[in-house]
Design an enzyme around this catalytic site. Structure first.
Site, PDB file in Angstrom:
ATOM      1  N   SER A  24     -31.771  18.841  -3.296  1.00 50.54           N
ATOM      2  CA  SER A  24     -31.140  20.030  -2.725  1.00 50.54           C
ATOM      3  C   SER A  24     -30.386  19.693  -1.437  1.00 50.54           C
ATOM      4  O   SER A  24     -29.785  20.559  -0.819  1.00 50.54           O
ATOM      5  CB  SER A  24     -32.197  21.105  -2.436  1.00 50.54           C
ATOM      6  OG  SER A  24     -33.228  20.584  -1.614  1.00 50.54           O
ATOM      7  N   ASN A 111     -43.586  23.827   1.665  1.00 46.79           N
ATOM      8  CA  ASN A 111     -43.489  25.208   1.185  1.00 46.79           C
ATOM      9  C   ASN A 111     -43.399  26.213   2.337  1.00 46.79           C
ATOM     10  O   ASN A 111     -42.572  27.131   2.303  1.00 46.79           O
ATOM     11  CB  ASN A 111     -44.683  25.540   0.286  1.00 46.79           C
ATOM     12  CG  ASN A 111     -44.680  24.685  -0.973  1.00 46.79           C
ATOM     13  OD1 ASN A 111     -43.687  24.015  -1.263  1.00 46.79           O
ATOM     14  ND2 ASN A 111     -45.775  24.691  -1.707  1.00 46.79           N
ATOM     15  N   THR A 157      -9.028  63.839  -4.396  1.00 45.19           N
ATOM     16  CA  THR A 157     -10.172  63.693  -5.286  1.00 45.19           C
ATOM     17  C   THR A 157      -9.561  63.344  -6.639  1.00 45.19           C
ATOM     18  O   THR A 157      -8.457  63.809  -6.947  1.00 45.19           O
ATOM     19  CB  THR A 157     -11.005  64.989  -5.410  1.00 45.19           C
ATOM     20  OG1 THR A 157     -10.172  66.018  -5.954  1.00 45.19           O
ATOM     21  CG2 THR A 157     -11.547  65.447  -4.055  1.00 45.19           C
ATOM     22  N   HIS A 158     -10.222  62.517  -7.394  1.00 43.83           N
ATOM     23  CA  HIS A 158      -9.671  62.010  -8.671  1.00 43.83           C
ATOM     24  C   HIS A 158      -8.329  61.312  -8.455  1.00 43.83           C
ATOM     25  O   HIS A 158      -7.506  61.248  -9.373  1.00 43.83           O
ATOM     26  CB  HIS A 158      -9.488  63.135  -9.699  1.00 43.83           C
ATOM     27  CG  HIS A 158     -10.668  64.045  -9.823  1.00 43.83           C
ATOM     28  ND1 HIS A 158     -11.700  63.821 -10.705  1.00 43.83           N
ATOM     29  CD2 HIS A 158     -10.999  65.173  -9.154  1.00 43.83           C
ATOM     30  CE1 HIS A 158     -12.616  64.777 -10.581  1.00 43.83           C
ATOM     31  NE2 HIS A 158     -12.217  65.607  -9.630  1.00 43.83           N
ATOM     32  N   SER A 279       6.491  36.432  -3.280  1.00 42.95           N
ATOM     33  CA  SER A 279       6.445  35.993  -4.666  1.00 42.95           C
ATOM     34  C   SER A 279       7.422  34.843  -4.827  1.00 42.95           C
ATOM     35  O   SER A 279       8.500  34.847  -4.239  1.00 42.95           O
ATOM     36  CB  SER A 279       6.844  37.149  -5.588  1.00 42.95           C
ATOM     37  OG  SER A 279       7.327  36.635  -6.816  1.00 42.95           O
ATOM     38  N   LYS A 285       9.441  40.861  -2.934  1.00 44.14           N
ATOM     39  CA  LYS A 285       8.025  41.219  -2.906  1.00 44.14           C
ATOM     40  C   LYS A 285       7.330  40.895  -1.594  1.00 44.14           C
ATOM     41  O   LYS A 285       7.636  39.926  -0.916  1.00 44.14           O
ATOM     42  CB  LYS A 285       7.293  40.487  -4.033  1.00 44.14           C
ATOM     43  CG  LYS A 285       7.764  40.908  -5.399  1.00 44.14           C
ATOM     44  CD  LYS A 285       6.996  42.089  -5.902  1.00 44.14           C
ATOM     45  CE  LYS A 285       5.738  41.590  -6.559  1.00 44.14           C
ATOM     46  NZ  LYS A 285       4.981  42.633  -7.188  1.00 44.14           N
ATOM     47  N   ASN A 287       3.306  41.028  -1.044  1.00 42.35           N
ATOM     48  CA  ASN A 287       2.079  41.355  -1.772  1.00 42.35           C
ATOM     49  C   ASN A 287       0.854  41.398  -0.860  1.00 42.35           C
ATOM     50  O   ASN A 287       0.714  40.564   0.035  1.00 42.35           O
ATOM     51  CB  ASN A 287       1.843  40.322  -2.883  1.00 42.35           C
ATOM     52  CG  ASN A 287       2.915  40.394  -3.957  1.00 42.35           C
ATOM     53  OD1 ASN A 287       3.436  41.474  -4.237  1.00 42.35           O
ATOM     54  ND2 ASN A 287       3.262  39.260  -4.532  1.00 42.35           N
ATOM     55  N   GLU A 292      -6.359  42.324  -2.058  1.00 40.26           N
ATOM     56  CA  GLU A 292      -6.774  42.141  -3.461  1.00 40.26           C
ATOM     57  C   GLU A 292      -7.961  41.183  -3.564  1.00 40.26           C
ATOM     58  O   GLU A 292      -8.883  41.385  -4.355  1.00 40.26           O
ATOM     59  CB  GLU A 292      -5.600  41.626  -4.289  1.00 40.26           C
ATOM     60  CG  GLU A 292      -4.501  42.658  -4.420  1.00 40.26           C
ATOM     61  CD  GLU A 292      -3.221  42.045  -4.971  1.00 40.26           C
ATOM     62  OE1 GLU A 292      -2.964  42.224  -6.167  1.00 40.26           O
ATOM     63  OE2 GLU A 292      -2.494  41.387  -4.221  1.00 40.26           O
ATOM     64  N   TYR A 319     -45.576  28.903  -4.673  1.00 40.16           N
ATOM     65  CA  TYR A 319     -44.254  28.277  -4.755  1.00 40.16           C
ATOM     66  C   TYR A 319     -43.980  27.677  -6.125  1.00 40.16           C
ATOM     67  O   TYR A 319     -44.849  27.055  -6.732  1.00 40.16           O
ATOM     68  CB  TYR A 319     -44.137  27.167  -3.692  1.00 40.16           C
ATOM     69  CG  TYR A 319     -42.803  26.447  -3.715  1.00 40.16           C
ATOM     70  CD1 TYR A 319     -41.716  26.946  -3.014  1.00 40.16           C
ATOM     71  CD2 TYR A 319     -42.630  25.281  -4.480  1.00 40.16           C
ATOM     72  CE1 TYR A 319     -40.494  26.298  -3.047  1.00 40.16           C
ATOM     73  CE2 TYR A 319     -41.406  24.635  -4.515  1.00 40.16           C
ATOM     74  CZ  TYR A 319     -40.339  25.137  -3.799  1.00 40.16           C
ATOM     75  OH  TYR A 319     -39.125  24.510  -3.835  1.00 40.16           O
ATOM     76  N   GLN A 324     -36.071  26.854  -4.996  1.00 38.32           N
ATOM     77  CA  GLN A 324     -35.065  26.023  -4.318  1.00 38.32           C
ATOM     78  C   GLN A 324     -33.661  26.587  -4.568  1.00 38.32           C
ATOM     79  O   GLN A 324     -32.735  26.299  -3.819  1.00 38.32           O
ATOM     80  CB  GLN A 324     -35.166  24.580  -4.829  1.00 38.32           C
ATOM     81  CG  GLN A 324     -34.137  23.637  -4.257  1.00 38.32           C
ATOM     82  CD  GLN A 324     -34.500  22.179  -4.499  1.00 38.32           C
ATOM     83  OE1 GLN A 324     -35.387  21.629  -3.871  1.00 38.32           O
ATOM     84  NE2 GLN A 324     -33.819  21.560  -5.465  1.00 38.32           N
ATOM     85  N   LYS A 327     -31.067  29.166  -1.906  1.00 41.86           N
ATOM     86  CA  LYS A 327     -30.184  28.968  -0.759  1.00 41.86           C
ATOM     87  C   LYS A 327     -28.714  29.110  -1.093  1.00 41.86           C
ATOM     88  O   LYS A 327     -27.948  29.746  -0.360  1.00 41.86           O
ATOM     89  CB  LYS A 327     -30.437  27.601  -0.129  1.00 41.86           C
ATOM     90  CG  LYS A 327     -31.801  27.540   0.524  1.00 41.86           C
ATOM     91  CD  LYS A 327     -32.242  26.114   0.772  1.00 41.86           C
ATOM     92  CE  LYS A 327     -33.747  26.016   0.717  1.00 41.86           C
ATOM     93  NZ  LYS A 327     -34.299  26.121  -0.663  1.00 41.86           N
TER      94      LYS A 327
END
Ligand code: ARG
Length: 461
Positions: A24, A111, A157-158, A279, A285, A287, A292, A319, A324, A327
């Site tokens: 690890s 542990n 709304t909507h 773009s 453009k 963007n 996003e 344990y 392990q 993390k």
């Protein structure tokens, strides 16, 4: 050949595949500072309790300090054969100070060590960073909200125009969300803050250790109450990931609104050059890539939460090596979320707000229809349901004529409801609509200005 730290009963070393699946160190090296901090606290306690000689304690402490420097300067050589950060550090300690290094692991196991390191990291890095980041984001939002306490936009709304609201009010909605996120961070910090160190492998230890001492050295409120629970608990990491997921969800909603707002069809805001991209084919453009990406990152962050939840599911006490796998999801979520919070803070602070476009859109779509109904109730004593009906007919007439409600003549309005008077025009504007909504928590500019001041007190002190 066998592992020098646990290989006493082994004749052969692990296969290359075993080493690879077991190691690890590739990711848990990020715990080096917490590992050394925990070991120093443990060592001081062993000395104080006369469990190890003071001169060995000094050698161990100095050696650990040197290792910290080596790691921070990049001189430290990490080894996958030594599996993890704990054994990498201990092995180097033996190289530096000789056999005294072997006394550090008295009354301790990896542990309780790993649980301690990881709790310290979640507390002092993950939760601390998120708290600072969210506060900065709230500050950016509150500043914009103060500037735009009177800026009128359509509320939806909507995603259909519903009633006019102030832009400041809209931004303060997110300040509340991020405030709750900070609350979850604070709650998580309370529960994370119990010290597992001294639980040893699972059952506690026969040595006369002082767990209260290491707890206070490491800034924990108290030692954990049950050794089995202490080495098998990863709730704190799950709580962090859950809080991170909810935060990411809030960020994705705001990001989505920003994507919509900066489209040519809305043009409510302009994203600054610093947070836009062009773009390669369409020269016109601009963007909103950062927004996003923030909208999308929640997928990874919730994925991290799911990943750890499923690792923990069904694990018997105490344990198991499954743990392990705790993390990487936490590190990954922390890194992505940190970037998202920082990018959102920058976008909010830098955005241009096109108040005229917002104002024009606020009046479109008969957004003051509810105000007309409320006027009929208040001035003519009409039951709300009847008023609703009258306004429905009014909207239908305006729609047929292709005009706004306040562009209908009094004659036309009286054709629908004879008792309507000229005074009705006072409530048909978007300014009147928002100004009227002075109920506690409402969108009226006076309330928003108060809320901005209150938010500074509540969140930015
Ligand atoms: N690298 C291990 C982990 O992260 C440390 C604990 C190992 N304990 C053990 N019993 N093998 O979980």
């Amino acid at each position: 050949n066998a592992n020098s730290l646990w290989g006493g009963r082994f004749e052969a070393g692990p296969s290359a595949i075993m080493e690879e699946i077991n190691a690890s160190i590739g990711f848990d090296k990020r715990l080096y500072a917490q590992d050394i901090q925990g070991s120093k606290a443990h060592c001081a306690m062993l000395v104080k309790q006369n469990i190890i000689p003071a001169e060995d304690g000094d050698k161990i402490t100095n050696g650990l300090d040197q290792i910290l420097q080596e790691i921070e300067s990049g001189a430290f050589k990490f080894s996958a054969a030594l599996e993890d950060i704990h054994m990498n550090v201990e092995s180097r300690l033996r190289e530096l100070i000789g056999p005294a290094a072997g006394r550090l692991h008295t009354a301790r196991s990896r542990n309780d060590q790993v649980a301690t390191d990881f709790k310290l990291w979640v507390r002092d890095v993950a939760l601390a960073d998120l708290e600072v980041g969210l506060k900065g984001l709230q500050e950016a939002l509150i500043t914009q909200a103060g500037t735009h306490a009177e800026t009128i936009m359509p509320g939806f709304t909507h995603l259909q125009a519903a009633q006019p609201v102030t832009f400041g009010h809209h931004l303060l909605a997110y300040v509340e969300m991020f405030g709750r996120d900070r609350g979850r961070v604070a709650d998580c910090r309370v529960r994370v803050n119990e010290n597992p160190l001294g639980s040893a492998a699972l059952a506690g230890t026969p040595y006369p250790i002082d767990r209260h001492m290491t707890a206070s050295t490491l800034g924990f409120d108290r030692p954990t109450a049950n050794s089995l629970d202490a080495v098998s608990d990863r709730d704190f990491a799950l709580e962090y990931l859950n809080a991170a997921s909810i935060t990411a969800m809030h960020l994705s909603r705001l990001a989505e609104e920003m994507v919509i707002w900066c489209s040519a069809q809305f043009k409510f805001i302009g994203m600054s050059d610093k947070f836009s991209t062009g773009s390669s084919i369409m020269p016109q453009k601009r963007n909103p890539d950062a927004a996003e990406l923030i909208r999308s990152k929640i997928g990874r962050i919730v994925g991290c939460y799911n990943s750890l939840m499923l690792s923990m599911k069904g694990l018997p006490l105490a344990y198991s090596k499954d743990m392990q796998e705790d993390k990487e999801p936490v590190f990954e979520a922390h890194d992505h979320l940190g970037l998202c919070v920082a990018a959102m803070t920058g976008m909010i602070a830098d955005m241009k707000v096109f108040t005229d476009n917002m104002r024009a859109a606020a009046g479109a779509g008969y957004t003051t229809a509810t105000d007309l109904a409320d006027w009929l109730v208040a001035e003519l004593g009409m039951p709300f349901r009847d008023a609703h009906h009258v306004v429905g007919a009014t909207v239908k007439l305006a729609e047929t004529k292709g005009c706004d409600l306040d562009q209908l003549s009094l004659d036309e309005l009286q054709g629908i409801e004879p008792k309507i008077t000229n005074a009705v025009y006072d409530v048909l504007t978007v300014e009147a609509s928002v100004a009227a909504r002075q109920s506690f928590g409402g969108t009226a500019p006076v309330r928003v200005t108060e809320s901005v001041a209150a938010a500074k007190e509540r969140f930015l002190k």
